[in-house]
Design a protein around this motif. Structure first.
Motif, PDB file in Angstrom:
ATOM      1  N   PRO A  79      12.154  19.868 -12.816  1.00 25.20           N
ATOM      2  CA  PRO A  79      10.853  19.342 -13.237  1.00 25.20           C
ATOM      3  C   PRO A  79      10.238  20.169 -14.356  1.00 25.20           C
ATOM      4  O   PRO A  79       9.548  19.644 -15.224  1.00 25.20           O
ATOM      5  CB  PRO A  79      10.013  19.413 -11.960  1.00 25.20           C
ATOM      6  CG  PRO A  79      11.006  19.361 -10.844  1.00 25.20           C
ATOM      7  CD  PRO A  79      12.203  20.121 -11.365  1.00 25.20           C
ATOM      8  N   GLN A  80      10.477  21.477 -14.337  1.00 27.44           N
ATOM      9  CA  GLN A  80       9.911  22.350 -15.373  1.00 27.44           C
ATOM     10  C   GLN A  80      10.499  22.032 -16.746  1.00 27.44           C
ATOM     11  O   GLN A  80       9.797  22.043 -17.754  1.00 27.44           O
ATOM     12  CB  GLN A  80      10.156  23.831 -15.014  1.00 27.44           C
ATOM     13  CG  GLN A  80       9.383  24.313 -13.803  1.00 27.44           C
ATOM     14  CD  GLN A  80       9.944  23.778 -12.504  1.00 27.44           C
ATOM     15  OE1 GLN A  80      11.160  23.601 -12.372  1.00 27.44           O
ATOM     16  NE2 GLN A  80       9.081  23.504 -11.542  1.00 27.44           N
ATOM     17  N   GLU A  81      11.812  21.737 -16.791  1.00 27.72           N
ATOM     18  CA  GLU A  81      12.439  21.387 -18.058  1.00 27.72           C
ATOM     19  C   GLU A  81      11.872  20.081 -18.590  1.00 27.72           C
ATOM     20  O   GLU A  81      11.561  19.955 -19.769  1.00 27.72           O
ATOM     21  CB  GLU A  81      13.954  21.273 -17.897  1.00 27.72           C
ATOM     22  CG  GLU A  81      14.677  22.596 -17.725  1.00 27.72           C
ATOM     23  CD  GLU A  81      14.728  23.409 -19.002  1.00 27.72           C
ATOM     24  OE1 GLU A  81      14.449  22.848 -20.079  1.00 27.72           O
ATOM     25  OE2 GLU A  81      15.048  24.600 -18.926  1.00 27.72           O
ATOM     26  N   LEU A  82      11.736  19.082 -17.709  1.00 25.70           N
ATOM     27  CA  LEU A  82      11.202  17.791 -18.144  1.00 25.70           C
ATOM     28  C   LEU A  82       9.745  17.910 -18.573  1.00 25.70           C
ATOM     29  O   LEU A  82       9.291  17.208 -19.472  1.00 25.70           O
ATOM     30  CB  LEU A  82      11.321  16.760 -17.018  1.00 25.70           C
ATOM     31  CG  LEU A  82      12.724  16.245 -16.693  1.00 25.70           C
ATOM     32  CD1 LEU A  82      12.657  15.171 -15.628  1.00 25.70           C
ATOM     33  CD2 LEU A  82      13.416  15.713 -17.933  1.00 25.70           C
ATOM     34  N   GLY A  83       9.010  18.798 -17.913  1.00 25.29           N
ATOM     35  CA  GLY A  83       7.594  18.967 -18.242  1.00 25.29           C
ATOM     36  C   GLY A  83       7.332  19.885 -19.414  1.00 25.29           C
ATOM     37  O   GLY A  83       6.187  20.057 -19.830  1.00 25.29           O
ATOM     38  N   GLY A  84       8.384  20.502 -19.959  1.00 29.47           N
ATOM     39  CA  GLY A  84       8.204  21.389 -21.110  1.00 29.47           C
ATOM     40  C   GLY A  84       7.757  22.783 -20.741  1.00 29.47           C
ATOM     41  O   GLY A  84       7.338  23.549 -21.599  1.00 29.47           O
ATOM     42  N   GLY A  85       7.842  23.134 -19.446  1.00 26.79           N
ATOM     43  CA  GLY A  85       7.388  24.452 -19.023  1.00 26.79           C
ATOM     44  C   GLY A  85       8.212  25.596 -19.580  1.00 26.79           C
ATOM     45  O   GLY A  85       7.756  26.735 -19.613  1.00 26.79           O
ATOM     46  N   HIS A  86       9.449  25.302 -20.016  1.00 23.25           N
ATOM     47  CA  HIS A  86      10.324  26.350 -20.560  1.00 23.25           C
ATOM     48  C   HIS A  86      10.409  26.288 -22.084  1.00 23.25           C
ATOM     49  O   HIS A  86      11.229  26.983 -22.682  1.00 23.25           O
ATOM     50  CB  HIS A  86      11.736  26.211 -19.985  1.00 23.25           C
ATOM     51  CG  HIS A  86      11.806  26.495 -18.516  1.00 23.25           C
ATOM     52  ND1 HIS A  86      12.857  26.077 -17.732  1.00 23.25           N
ATOM     53  CD2 HIS A  86      10.949  27.130 -17.681  1.00 23.25           C
ATOM     54  CE1 HIS A  86      12.654  26.458 -16.477  1.00 23.25           C
ATOM     55  NE2 HIS A  86      11.506  27.093 -16.427  1.00 23.25           N
ATOM     56  N   ALA A  87       9.570  25.472 -22.718  1.00 25.67           N
ATOM     57  CA  ALA A  87       9.709  25.226 -24.152  1.00 25.67           C
ATOM     58  C   ALA A  87       9.536  26.490 -24.988  1.00 25.67           C
ATOM     59  O   ALA A  87      10.122  26.618 -26.058  1.00 25.67           O
ATOM     60  CB  ALA A  87       8.703  24.169 -24.604  1.00 25.67           C
ATOM     61  N   ASP A  88       8.725  27.417 -24.537  1.00 26.47           N
ATOM     62  CA  ASP A  88       8.474  28.633 -25.310  1.00 26.47           C
ATOM     63  C   ASP A  88       9.309  29.808 -24.824  1.00 26.47           C
ATOM     64  O   ASP A  88       9.055  30.956 -25.227  1.00 26.47           O
ATOM     65  CB  ASP A  88       6.989  29.007 -25.239  1.00 26.47           C
ATOM     66  CG  ASP A  88       6.112  27.995 -25.973  1.00 26.47           C
ATOM     67  OD1 ASP A  88       6.601  27.417 -26.959  1.00 26.47           O
ATOM     68  OD2 ASP A  88       4.962  27.790 -25.554  1.00 26.47           O
ATOM     69  N   ARG A 168      25.109  25.954 -25.914  1.00 26.53           N
ATOM     70  CA  ARG A 168      24.340  25.032 -25.079  1.00 26.53           C
ATOM     71  C   ARG A 168      24.283  25.624 -23.684  1.00 26.53           C
ATOM     72  O   ARG A 168      25.308  26.007 -23.119  1.00 26.53           O
ATOM     73  CB  ARG A 168      25.001  23.652 -25.032  1.00 26.53           C
ATOM     74  CG  ARG A 168      24.270  22.642 -24.152  1.00 26.53           C
ATOM     75  CD  ARG A 168      23.011  22.157 -24.831  1.00 26.53           C
ATOM     76  NE  ARG A 168      22.390  21.039 -24.125  1.00 26.53           N
ATOM     77  CZ  ARG A 168      21.495  21.156 -23.152  1.00 26.53           C
ATOM     78  NH1 ARG A 168      21.118  22.357 -22.736  1.00 26.53           N
ATOM     79  NH2 ARG A 168      20.968  20.089 -22.579  1.00 26.53           N
ATOM     80  N   VAL A 169      23.070  25.719 -23.133  1.00 24.40           N
ATOM     81  CA  VAL A 169      22.875  26.272 -21.795  1.00 24.40           C
ATOM     82  C   VAL A 169      22.171  25.240 -20.939  1.00 24.40           C
ATOM     83  O   VAL A 169      21.172  24.648 -21.349  1.00 24.40           O
ATOM     84  CB  VAL A 169      22.037  27.568 -21.846  1.00 24.40           C
ATOM     85  CG1 VAL A 169      21.716  28.058 -20.445  1.00 24.40           C
ATOM     86  CG2 VAL A 169      22.776  28.651 -22.619  1.00 24.40           C
ATOM     87  N   ASP A 170      22.693  24.995 -19.752  1.00 23.84           N
ATOM     88  CA  ASP A 170      22.076  24.095 -18.787  1.00 23.84           C
ATOM     89  C   ASP A 170      21.528  24.957 -17.660  1.00 23.84           C
ATOM     90  O   ASP A 170      22.263  25.385 -16.767  1.00 23.84           O
ATOM     91  CB  ASP A 170      23.106  23.090 -18.263  1.00 23.84           C
ATOM     92  CG  ASP A 170      22.472  21.991 -17.425  1.00 23.84           C
ATOM     93  OD1 ASP A 170      21.478  22.271 -16.738  1.00 23.84           O
ATOM     94  OD2 ASP A 170      22.971  20.854 -17.457  1.00 23.84           O
ATOM     95  N   ASP A 171      20.220  25.227 -17.688  1.00 20.94           N
ATOM     96  CA  ASP A 171      19.606  26.078 -16.675  1.00 20.94           C
ATOM     97  C   ASP A 171      19.681  25.456 -15.291  1.00 20.94           C
ATOM     98  O   ASP A 171      19.783  26.169 -14.285  1.00 20.94           O
ATOM     99  CB  ASP A 171      18.140  26.341 -17.034  1.00 20.94           C
ATOM    100  CG  ASP A 171      17.987  27.484 -18.024  1.00 20.94           C
ATOM    101  OD1 ASP A 171      18.320  28.615 -17.660  1.00 20.94           O
ATOM    102  OD2 ASP A 171      17.551  27.230 -19.162  1.00 20.94           O
TER     103      ASP A 171
END
Length: 230
Positions: A79-88, A168-171
């Motif tokens: 959910p964090q990836e979809l919500g942009g929580g890791h964008a920065d 490419r990294v898939d967290d």
């Protein structure tokens, strides 16, 4: 129960960051990465296909936490990836899998992963110090091509061996790959060739500005590695 790692002092925990918007664009991009249709995503998430379409088409859409969790599961992400929580934050924040497998990639696999475009890292040794810069690149006729501006530090690599790296990294799955290219960088001085490359390019440089000088790297050595979750 596993304890979550404590963020460094002064840095907000990515789990607590609010969504940054553009959820739809992230959903669509992840769906396309997995090669899924909206119908398939909807079936996996237990929601209507029309709702998936609504989320993709409206950047301000705000599904509740349950729907976001199901959607993330359907897209094999968080959910964090979809919500942009890791964008920065840099990629690779997830934990390693229990039994990771590290393997070498063949040259053909490297070429397939390298193509056709994306963001890579151009590395050159300057007189002052080594420099690594991200660039938007495209692969044309097996060569890596990208645009820069006249007088850029990237020009110090012209006529010399340079390195170019893509990864490419898939967290969510604790998996990823990297490809390292070595070759000689040359400026494209022929106007007809520069025009041809412009027609074949997939995207504009994200940095913007006047970047009319094309650079070509003809790979001489390609190596790569892949980490898979066990």
């Amino acid at each position: 129960m596993t304890e979550r790692p404590t963020p460094r002092h002064g840095a907000p925990d990515p789990e607590d960051r609010p969504p940054r918007g553009d959820l739809g664009r992230r959903v669509r991009r992840r769906r396309e990465e997995l090669g899924l249709t909206r119908e398939e995503v909807a079936a996996r998430a237990g929601m209507a296909e029309a709702y998936v379409a609504h989320l993709e088409q409206h950047s301000t859409a705000a599904p509740d936490s349950g729907a976001l969790l199901r959607l993330a599961g359907a897209l094999r992400t968080s959910p964090q990836e979809l919500g942009g929580g890791h964008a920065d934050l840099p990629a690779g924040l997830g934990r390693a899998s229990r039994h990771p497998r590290l393997g070498e990639l063949s040259e053909q696999e490297c070429r397939e992963l390298l193509s056709t475009h994306g963001v890579g890292r151009f590395s050159v040794s300057t007189e002052g110090a080594p420099v690594v810069l991200p660039v938007n690149y495209t692969v044309v006729d097996g060569a890596i091509v990208f645009r820069t501006r006249e007088g850029s530090v990237l020009g110090e690599g012209f006529g010399r061996e340079v390195a170019f790296e893509v990864d490419r990294v898939d967290d969510a799955l604790s998996e990823g790959w990297s490809v390292l290219v070595r070759g000689t960088a040359q400026p494209v001085t022929d106007r007809a060739e520069a025009a041809r490359l412009a027609e074949r390019a997939y995207s504009e440089p994200w940095a913007g500005g006047e970047r009319d000088l094309w650079v070509r790297i003809e790979p001489t050595v390609l190596t790569g590695r892949r980490i898979e979750a066990g």
